[in-house]
Design a protein around this motif. Structure first.
Motif, PDB file in Angstrom:
ATOM      1  N   ALA A 190       0.825  -1.207   0.000  1.00 26.78           N
ATOM      2  CA  ALA A 190       0.000   0.000   0.000  1.00 26.78           C
ATOM      3  C   ALA A 190       0.860   1.257   0.000  1.00 26.78           C
TER       4      ALA A 190
ATOM      5  N   ALA B  18       1.073   4.067  -2.870  1.00 28.46           N
ATOM      6  CA  ALA B  18       0.819   5.459  -2.503  1.00 28.46           C
ATOM      7  C   ALA B  18       1.974   6.363  -2.932  1.00 28.46           C
TER       8      ALA B  18
ATOM      9  N   MET C 261       0.312   7.885   3.596  1.00 27.51           N
ATOM     10  CA  MET C 261      -0.044   6.480   3.764  1.00 27.51           C
ATOM     11  C   MET C 261       0.682   5.882   4.957  1.00 27.51           C
TER      12      MET C 261
ATOM     13  N   LYS D 140      -6.236  -2.451   2.303  1.00 23.78           N
ATOM     14  CA  LYS D 140      -6.683  -2.145   0.943  1.00 23.78           C
ATOM     15  C   LYS D 140      -7.617  -0.938   0.935  1.00 23.78           C
TER      16      LYS D 140
ATOM     17  N   ALA E 140      -5.628   2.229   1.485  1.00 23.82           N
ATOM     18  CA  ALA E 140      -4.938   2.659   0.267  1.00 23.82           C
ATOM     19  C   ALA E 140      -5.888   3.408  -0.660  1.00 23.82           C
TER      20      ALA E 140
ATOM     21  N   VAL F 181      -6.012   4.516  -4.441  1.00 21.75           N
ATOM     22  CA  VAL F 181      -5.606   3.287  -5.124  1.00 21.75           C
ATOM     23  C   VAL F 181      -6.860   2.455  -5.358  1.00 21.75           C
TER      24      VAL F 181
ATOM     25  N   PHE G 150      -5.819  -2.126  -6.285  1.00 24.60           N
ATOM     26  CA  PHE G 150      -4.842  -2.728  -5.369  1.00 24.60           C
ATOM     27  C   PHE G 150      -4.504  -4.167  -5.779  1.00 24.60           C
TER      28      PHE G 150
END
Length: 238
Positions: A136, A140, A149, A166, A169, A175, A178
């Motif tokens: 993550a 990021a 993050m 997840k 993120a 994100v 992922f």
């Protein structure tokens, strides 16, 4: 040990071999709410005679070469890190201000390398969400959200599950893919972990300051003292 300076030197030798949790003074953990911010590090002043003894200890330590470019910096600090590790969070909190101050003019470079204690991406398996957390942060960073993050994850460490990471993120760094990016991230994380094992890293956090290995960490004043020692040695003090 009867002499106070000898006692400090003995403590300094212990620093490199025991865990951060055993060596650091007990503190209130960082708040679980990321919006509340992380706790400020304690302050400590090292007496002149104690610092002289500690400098001798630094000079006596072996050094190893790491495949990390200095990019013009005089001191390179590498942290082998696990985002699910409480001691990694503690050093993050306590060293953040020190590193921000010392990195400002480019004389000090700080690099985080992944060493999750998770069997999916390393040889150990006690932290079940550590690989996802490392991935993550990497995702990021690609979106210029790496620092945010890291802070969010360390602030919410006790809530970790793969799904929580997840979602974090997605919330912090937007994100949205992922699972698609994860296999590629795992390759890079495994490469960091393999390097750590080659260097004798067995636990997190493990620091290398200009190649000097420090397992567990140091109290903040001593951590900064090592960096200042290396800056002085390189003739880079202000």
């Amino acid at each position: 040990v009867t002499h106070p300076v000898s006692a400090v030197l003995a403590i300094a030798y212990v620093v490199g071999s025991v865990s951060l949790v055993a060596f650091f003074p007990r503190q209130t953990p960082p708040p679980s709410d990321a919006t509340a911010g992380l706790a400020a590090p304690p302050t400590e002043v090292i007496a002149e005679d104690q610092l002289a003894e500690f400098d001798k200890w630094i000079e006596a330590q072996p050094r190893v070469q790491l495949p990390v470019s200095a990019d013009g910096a005089r001191v390179v600090v590498v942290k082998f890190n696990d985002y699910q590790c409480p001691s990694c969070r503690q050093t993050y909190v306590e060293y953040k201000g020190i590193l921000e101050k010392l990195k400002a003019d480019g004389r000090v470079k700080f690099v985080t390398m992944d060493f999750p204690l998770d069997s999916e991406c390393n040889t150990a398996g006690i932290h079940g969400s550590a690989c996802e957390a490392a991935a993550a942060v990497r995702m990021a960073r690609a979106r210029n959200k790496g620092e945010a993050m890291e802070e969010y994850l360390f602030s919410n460490q006790e809530r970790f599950t793969p799904d929580f990471v997840k979602n974090a993120a997605k919330e912090v760094a937007q994100v949205t893919d992922f699972d698609a990016e994860y296999p590629k991230m795992l390759e890079a994380i495994r490469a960091d972990a393999a390097l750590g094992r080659q260097l004798g890293v067995q636990a997190t956090p493990t620091f290398f300051i200009n190649g000097i290995k420090i397992s567990g960490g140091l109290r903040p004043a001593y951590f900064e003292a090592v960096i200042q020692h290396e800056l002085k040695k390189a003739g880079a003090t202000s």
